[in-house]
Design a protein around this motif. Structure first.
Motif, PDB file in Angstrom:
ATOM      1  N   ASN A  75       0.759  -1.109  -0.098  1.00  0.00           N
ATOM      2  CA  ASN A  75       0.028   0.056  -0.288  1.00  0.00           C
ATOM      3  C   ASN A  75       0.883   1.279   0.074  1.00  0.00           C
ATOM      4  O   ASN A  75       0.241   2.293   0.161  1.00  0.00           O
ATOM      5  CB  ASN A  75      -0.943  -0.153   1.080  1.00  0.00           C
ATOM      6  N   GLY A  76       2.097   1.074  -0.152  1.00  0.00           N
ATOM      7  CA  GLY A  76       3.166   2.119  -0.157  1.00  0.00           C
ATOM      8  C   GLY A  76       3.646   2.616   1.282  1.00  0.00           C
ATOM      9  O   GLY A  76       4.375   3.666   1.124  1.00  0.00           O
ATOM     10  N   GLU A  77       2.988   2.201   2.177  1.00  0.00           N
ATOM     11  CA  GLU A  77       3.645   2.451   3.613  1.00  0.00           C
ATOM     12  C   GLU A  77       4.787   1.986   4.147  1.00  0.00           C
ATOM     13  O   GLU A  77       5.275   0.964   3.632  1.00  0.00           O
ATOM     14  CB  GLU A  77       2.469   2.217   4.672  1.00  0.00           C
ATOM     15  N   TYR A  78       5.720   2.683   4.445  1.00  0.00           N
ATOM     16  CA  TYR A  78       6.927   2.430   5.336  1.00  0.00           C
ATOM     17  C   TYR A  78       7.246   3.305   6.416  1.00  0.00           C
ATOM     18  O   TYR A  78       6.817   4.499   6.546  1.00  0.00           O
ATOM     19  CB  TYR A  78       7.960   2.446   4.079  1.00  0.00           C
ATOM     20  N   LEU A  79       8.220   2.764   7.174  1.00  0.00           N
ATOM     21  CA  LEU A  79       8.679   3.411   8.424  1.00  0.00           C
ATOM     22  C   LEU A  79       9.835   4.321   7.970  1.00  0.00           C
ATOM     23  O   LEU A  79      10.918   3.706   7.624  1.00  0.00           O
ATOM     24  CB  LEU A  79       8.972   2.597   9.569  1.00  0.00           C
ATOM     25  N   GLY A  80       9.760   5.471   8.185  1.00  0.00           N
ATOM     26  CA  GLY A  80      11.003   6.362   7.840  1.00  0.00           C
ATOM     27  C   GLY A  80      12.119   6.679   9.050  1.00  0.00           C
ATOM     28  O   GLY A  80      11.771   6.024  10.120  1.00  0.00           O
ATOM     29  N   PHE A  81      13.029   7.212   8.538  1.00  0.00           N
ATOM     30  CA  PHE A  81      14.097   7.654   9.476  1.00  0.00           C
ATOM     31  C   PHE A  81      13.749   8.459  10.660  1.00  0.00           C
ATOM     32  O   PHE A  81      14.271   8.367  11.745  1.00  0.00           O
ATOM     33  CB  PHE A  81      15.354   8.090   8.855  1.00  0.00           C
ATOM     34  N   ASP A  82      12.829   9.245  10.556  1.00  0.00           N
ATOM     35  CA  ASP A  82      12.125   9.818  11.650  1.00  0.00           C
ATOM     36  C   ASP A  82      10.981   8.917  12.527  1.00  0.00           C
ATOM     37  O   ASP A  82      10.314   9.594  13.566  1.00  0.00           O
ATOM     38  CB  ASP A  82      11.446  10.942  11.214  1.00  0.00           C
TER      39      ASP A  82
END
Length: 189
Positions: A75-82
């Motif tokens: 679905n395009g979601e990911y956990l970023g560096f923030d």
């Protein structure tokens, strides 16, 4: 070293599984994987080499296509560096071994697969935007701090020079300038 926190909700896990392995059949999955790899690896056809030389080349080519790798869910979601969940309209890539990829792998991929490399570079730019500077050696959503140097700007400029141009060039240049002109600027401090 910090440990990366992975984000996959139960709902996303099922969506990913359904999209990637709907109607699981090992033989069919294997057959589809072989076809996909053949398409990628047949971008270059070698002649006049021994079987051993071809095996060495295509093994290295195969390895060059493994990382950076897809980090976003279906679905395009990911956990970023923030440490926040973000959503991409394309694909987000992770695991940049900066020192290892800037000299040869990124130019090679940009020459053969400019759109794919553009997505990889855009992911690197987004990561840098969220952590303060280009990561030197990232694992998922964390700067590992295990490598010296400043490979991020070279990754971006090499990709551009070899044909990958569909990324936010203005943001990339801003990060390059800030990182090059301000002492101490780095990903995650």
């Amino acid at each position: 070293m910090k440990v990366a926190i992975s984000y996959v909700s139960e709902e996303n896990a099922w969506e990913n599984l359904e999209a990637e392995m709907s109607g699981w059949d090992f033989r069919q999955v294997k057959k589809e994987a072989v076809v996909k790899w053949e398409v990628l690896l047949n971008k270059i056809i070698i002649s006049g080499a021994s079987d051993a030389q071809k095996r060495i080349f295509y093994t290295a080519f195969y390895h060059a296509l493994q990382h950076p790798n897809i980090y976003s869910d279906i679905n395009g979601e990911y956990l970023g560096f923030d440490q926040k969940v973000h959503k991409t309209e394309t694909t987000h890539y992770a695991n940049f071994s900066g020192w290892d990829i800037y000299r040869t792998q990124i130019p090679f991929l940009a020459f053969l697969f400019p759109e794919l490399t553009s997505e990889i570079v855009q992911s690197h730019i987004l990561d840098a935007s969220r952590c303060g500077g280009f990561p030197k050696w990232s694992q998922n959503n964390t700067e590992t701090g295990v490598m010296a140097g400043d490979s991020g700007p070279i990754i971006v400029s090499s990709a551009y020079a070899f044909g990958a141009r569909n990324f936010d060039q203005s943001t990339a240049l801003g990060i390059m300038k800030r990182q090059g002109l301000t002492p101490g600027v780095s990903c995650q401090g």
